[in-house]
Design an enzyme around this catalytic site. Structure first.
Site, PDB file in Angstrom:
ATOM      1  N   CYS A 194     -10.871  -0.264  -0.981  1.00  0.00           N
ATOM      2  CA  CYS A 194     -10.240  -0.142   0.138  1.00  0.00           C
ATOM      3  C   CYS A 194      -9.156   0.296  -0.088  1.00  0.00           C
ATOM      4  O   CYS A 194      -8.499   0.530   1.349  1.00  0.00           O
ATOM      5  CB  CYS A 194      -9.730  -1.503   1.354  1.00  0.00           C
ATOM      6  SG  CYS A 194     -11.998  -2.405   1.413  1.00  0.00           S
ATOM      7  N   HIS A 236      -2.329  -3.926   5.371  1.00  0.00           N
ATOM      8  CA  HIS A 236      -3.340  -4.094   5.721  1.00  0.00           C
ATOM      9  C   HIS A 236      -4.640  -4.740   6.757  1.00  0.00           C
ATOM     10  O   HIS A 236      -5.155  -4.244   7.061  1.00  0.00           O
ATOM     11  CB  HIS A 236      -3.830  -4.190   3.630  1.00  0.00           C
ATOM     12  CG  HIS A 236      -5.405  -3.653   3.557  1.00  0.00           C
ATOM     13  ND1 HIS A 236      -5.854  -2.403   3.279  1.00  0.00           N
ATOM     14  CD2 HIS A 236      -6.207  -4.683   3.202  1.00  0.00           C
ATOM     15  CE1 HIS A 236      -6.758  -3.200   3.081  1.00  0.00           C
ATOM     16  NE2 HIS A 236      -6.976  -4.261   2.900  1.00  0.00           N
ATOM     17  N   LYS A 247      -6.878  -2.568  12.238  1.00  0.00           N
ATOM     18  CA  LYS A 247      -7.935  -3.047  12.099  1.00  0.00           C
ATOM     19  C   LYS A 247      -8.461  -3.832  13.057  1.00  0.00           C
ATOM     20  O   LYS A 247      -9.593  -3.443  13.543  1.00  0.00           O
ATOM     21  CB  LYS A 247      -8.013  -3.747  10.718  1.00  0.00           C
ATOM     22  CG  LYS A 247      -7.258  -2.765   9.913  1.00  0.00           C
ATOM     23  CD  LYS A 247      -8.078  -3.393   8.222  1.00  0.00           C
ATOM     24  CE  LYS A 247      -7.868  -2.307   7.642  1.00  0.00           C
ATOM     25  NZ  LYS A 247      -6.465  -2.659   6.690  1.00  0.00           N
ATOM     26  N   PHE A 288      -4.766  -2.493   0.637  1.00  0.00           N
ATOM     27  CA  PHE A 288      -5.162  -3.057  -0.890  1.00  0.00           C
ATOM     28  C   PHE A 288      -6.954  -2.960  -0.765  1.00  0.00           C
ATOM     29  O   PHE A 288      -7.574  -3.030  -0.402  1.00  0.00           O
ATOM     30  CB  PHE A 288      -4.688  -4.322  -0.799  1.00  0.00           C
ATOM     31  CG  PHE A 288      -3.041  -4.601  -0.435  1.00  0.00           C
ATOM     32  CD1 PHE A 288      -2.183  -3.419  -0.951  1.00  0.00           C
ATOM     33  CD2 PHE A 288      -2.677  -5.206   0.578  1.00  0.00           C
ATOM     34  CE1 PHE A 288      -0.868  -3.537  -1.205  1.00  0.00           C
ATOM     35  CE2 PHE A 288      -1.550  -4.875   1.301  1.00  0.00           C
ATOM     36  CZ  PHE A 288      -0.278  -4.398   0.093  1.00  0.00           C
ATOM     37  N   PHE A 331     -10.659  -3.802  -3.285  1.00  0.00           N
ATOM     38  CA  PHE A 331     -10.800  -4.540  -4.397  1.00  0.00           C
ATOM     39  C   PHE A 331     -10.488  -4.412  -5.621  1.00  0.00           C
ATOM     40  O   PHE A 331     -10.193  -3.438  -5.835  1.00  0.00           O
ATOM     41  CB  PHE A 331     -12.873  -4.549  -4.949  1.00  0.00           C
ATOM     42  CG  PHE A 331     -13.798  -4.844  -3.935  1.00  0.00           C
ATOM     43  CD1 PHE A 331     -12.603  -6.490  -2.955  1.00  0.00           C
ATOM     44  CD2 PHE A 331     -14.714  -5.788  -3.383  1.00  0.00           C
ATOM     45  CE1 PHE A 331     -13.678  -6.971  -1.749  1.00  0.00           C
ATOM     46  CE2 PHE A 331     -15.298  -6.652  -2.583  1.00  0.00           C
ATOM     47  CZ  PHE A 331     -14.929  -7.075  -1.807  1.00  0.00           C
TER      48      PHE A 331
END
Lengths: 390, 267
Positions: A159, A284, A314, A375, A377
């Site tokens: 991401c 984020h 988001k 940010f 994985f």
């Protein structure tokens, strides 16, 4: 520093730059209950309208897949293709690089082909892994459409993918390899991420609510976004980026957001700015319990409690994964252009004690510098700073 | 761009070290290579070692070779990892689950990201530097090396560059033909930024207009993996022996030229 010469954004809440900005400032969410024919999960999604009916130019038919249709739609809109054509004429095709981010690339094509293979015991004759799934296909397709011939790379760090493209493009410009860069990212809806996040119990059963006390996970969206960066400064510029690793866990953030803190501090250092210079942070803000708590802790540590206006967009676009970096970078570029800060949508009760100045409504501001956080994985962190010349 | 190579690793069937690679280059070929048994990554916590995927075992073992000869500590290195598909059996397992039960294991999902190897490397070595995971298909070595060297150049800090491919099981293998693993590791810094240590070799990296001829396949590499995209890294590192003074690698509409500029064979 490099100048923003053009941009194009496309996601569930916005078919073009203007539509997207109206949705972001009105808090108009593009998330809807999952109605996909091929996925039964009871979640909400950010599906871009018209992708099934979109057609690539006839001579590009061999590249046809959902990811490239999203890319094609974004490249054709907002005057982006023309702007790149002018950059190619100014600098030479080999001096325009292509750096794009994607998490899953065209894996949806392989999911469909794999299912047919199980039934028919052979791969479908028309299925082309290289042109419709491989991670490099998006770069090669975009370069073919745009007529660029400069160096290329696909960045795939989950991401943070399409945030990191800005940092590498700046390095290529600084090293004299190119004079302009097409940066961006695309990710399309696919079973891999829907069922994968479901397995991690991170999919919300409603439209995601970043930083809300009752938030319960992400809503996945699809998106395409491109920015044309040029060596010469413009009214709005990419002024610096910072990257770090959590070195903590593959899919959970460090609880105090240590990696996020160091990415934000590195971005400020790279931009030559202090924390007081930042007038807005596009977080984020995925709406998982762990991410939002860790990111709020990191923002408190870097900026101080309630010291800078924050929102996560988001709730409007969904989490567009490998395209989240570019989608939110463009939201920040538009905030600088319009001098308006977009709000966090779907917000009921803000979680107590987060210590962030979360925007419930759009707010006018005299904005000179703003930050975007991404940010991913693998503990992969990237913060970008954009600035406006007044 | 002028850069120094401070340490290197090479791992593939028939090549257990950079010394093996240079011996193979000097001999002009090798006997039939045995299968490579990838070790459990000792850098990871014990609970992660057993579950480590093939690509994590491959990349961490190859990186370990370079780290043993490195003048820099493992947690000081920026990371640039490059691979074509990059996840191998993990990708295959996920597609199989999605096409049948639709029950994806959480472990398989978080291991399915392209940046899983750099993520595990950073966890294993408590490295909090920038980590990049990149691809450009069959040109992933050239694109990754360009990223690694430009990052070393602009940051003034050393970079660990890994270029690798991991076998893809059937049925995906018929689309993406990687039968054996191969990886090289490079620890590089921009010329002049590290004065207290001697480099293994110095190189110039530059972009050029394309030319007609395809790069010659390295006939001296074992045929079972010579066509892996990351085999280009073995060709490049062979310049440490008596290889050519320069190599060209296709990179989109251009070619990337890697030229050895110190002229002294120290290996």
């Amino acid at each position: 520093m490099s100048g923003i010469a053009a941009f194009s954004t496309l996601h569930a809440a916005g078919v073009d730059n203007t539509d997207s900005w109206h949705a972001l400032t009105a808090g108009r969410s593009g998330l809807r209950p999952n109605a996909l024919a091929w996925c039964e999960l009871p979640c909400w999604l950010g599906e871009v309208a018209g992708v099934d009916d979109a057609a690539l130019a006839p001579d590009l038919a061999e590249w046809d897949c959902r990811t490239h249709r999203l890319a094609w739609m974004a490249l054709q809109r907002n005057g982006f293709h023309d702007a790149v054509r002018h950059a190619v004429a100014r600098h030479g095709a080999h001096r325009v690089g292509v750096l794009l981010g994607s998490s899953t690339a065209g894996i949806r094509s392989t999911e469909v082909a794999y299912q047919r293979r199980l039934a028919e015991d052979r791969w479908p004759a028309e299925y082309d892994y290289r042109r419709t799934h491989a991670l490099d296909a998006l770069c090669r397709f975009s370069a073919e459409v745009l007529g660029t011939a400069g160096p290329m790379v696909t960045i795939s760090t989950a991401c943070s993918s399409s945030a990191k493209v800005f940092v590498m493009a700046q390095r290529w410009i600084d090293c004299g390899l190119i004079d302009a860069a097409v940066v961006g990212g695309v990710d399309s809806l696919c079973m891999s991420t829907l069922h994968g996040f479901n397995a991690l119990q991170l999919l919300s059963s409603e439209a995601c609510r970043p930083f809300d006390a009752a938030r319960n996970g992400i809503s996945i969206g699809e998106a395409a976004g491109y920015v044309l960066l040029e060596r010469q400064p413009a009214q709005i510029n990419f002024v610096g980026g910072g990257e770090s690793s959590d070195a903590f866990h593959m899919s959970s953030p460090h609880p105090e957001g240590l990696g996020a803190q160091s990415a934000m501090r590195a971005a400020l250092a790279s931009a030559g700015l202090s924390r007081r210079d930042i007038g807005y942070v596009n977080a984020h803000g995925t709406a998982t319990q762990a991410n939002d708590r860790a990111e709020a802790a990191a923002m408190r540590a870097v900026f101080g409690a309630d010291a800078v206006p924050v929102s996560s967009t988001k709730g409007i676009t969904g989490h567009t994964l490998g395209a989240a970096g570019i989608t939110e970078a463009i939201a920040v570029i538009q905030a600088l252009a319009h001098q308006v800060l977009p709000p966090s949508a779907n917000l009921g009760q803000i979680e107590a004690d987060l210590g962030i100045d979360l925007l419930r409504q759009a707010r006018s501001a005299s904005l000179t510098h703003a930050m975007s956080n991404s940010f991913g994985f693998g503990g992969s962190n990237c913060s970008l700073v954009f600035g406006r010349t007044h | 761009m002028h850069f120094d190579l401070f340490a290197a690793g090479a791992l593939a069937p028939g090549v257990a070290s950079i010394t093996d690679l240079l011996a193979m280059r000097r001999a002009g070929g090798s006997a039939e290579a045995a299968n490579l048994e990838l070790p459990s990554p000792q850098a990871l916590p014990p609970n992660e070692r057993r579950r480590a995927s093939q690509v994590v075992r491959l990349t961490l073992a190859c990186a370990e070779q370079a780290l043993q000869a490195s003048p820099f500590k493992a947690d000081q290195l920026r990371m640039v990892f490059a691979s074509d598909e990059g996840t191998g059996e993990v990708c295959q397992q996920m597609l199989q689950s999605l096409a049948t039960t639709r029950e994806v294991s959480p472990l398989v999902f978080h291991n399915s990201v392209h940046n899983a190897p750099s993520g595990y490397f950073s966890i294993g070595h408590q490295n909090r530097q920038s980590a990049l995971s990149v691809s450009l298909g069959r040109e992933s070595f050239a694109s990754g090396l360009l990223c690694a060297v430009s990052e070393a150049q602009s940051s003034g800090q050393p970079v660990l560059f890994l270029s690798y491919d991991v076998p893809m099981p059937q049925p995906m293998r018929s689309l993406l033909r990687v039968e054996q693993p191969s990886a090289t590791a490079w620890i590089v810094a921009a010329a002049g930024t590290v004065r207290e240590h001697d480099p293994l070799a110095s190189f110039e990296l530059s972009l050029h207009a394309p030319h007609e001829a395809e790069p010659a396949a390295a006939a001296w590499l074992p045929a079972t993996w010579a066509d892996n995209p990351s085999a280009q890294g073995f060709v490049a590192l062979a310049m440490l022996a008596d290889g050519p003074a320069e190599c060209d690698f296709p990179l989109g509409a251009q070619r990337l030229r890697l030229a050895r500029v110190d002229g002294v064979a120290r290996c």
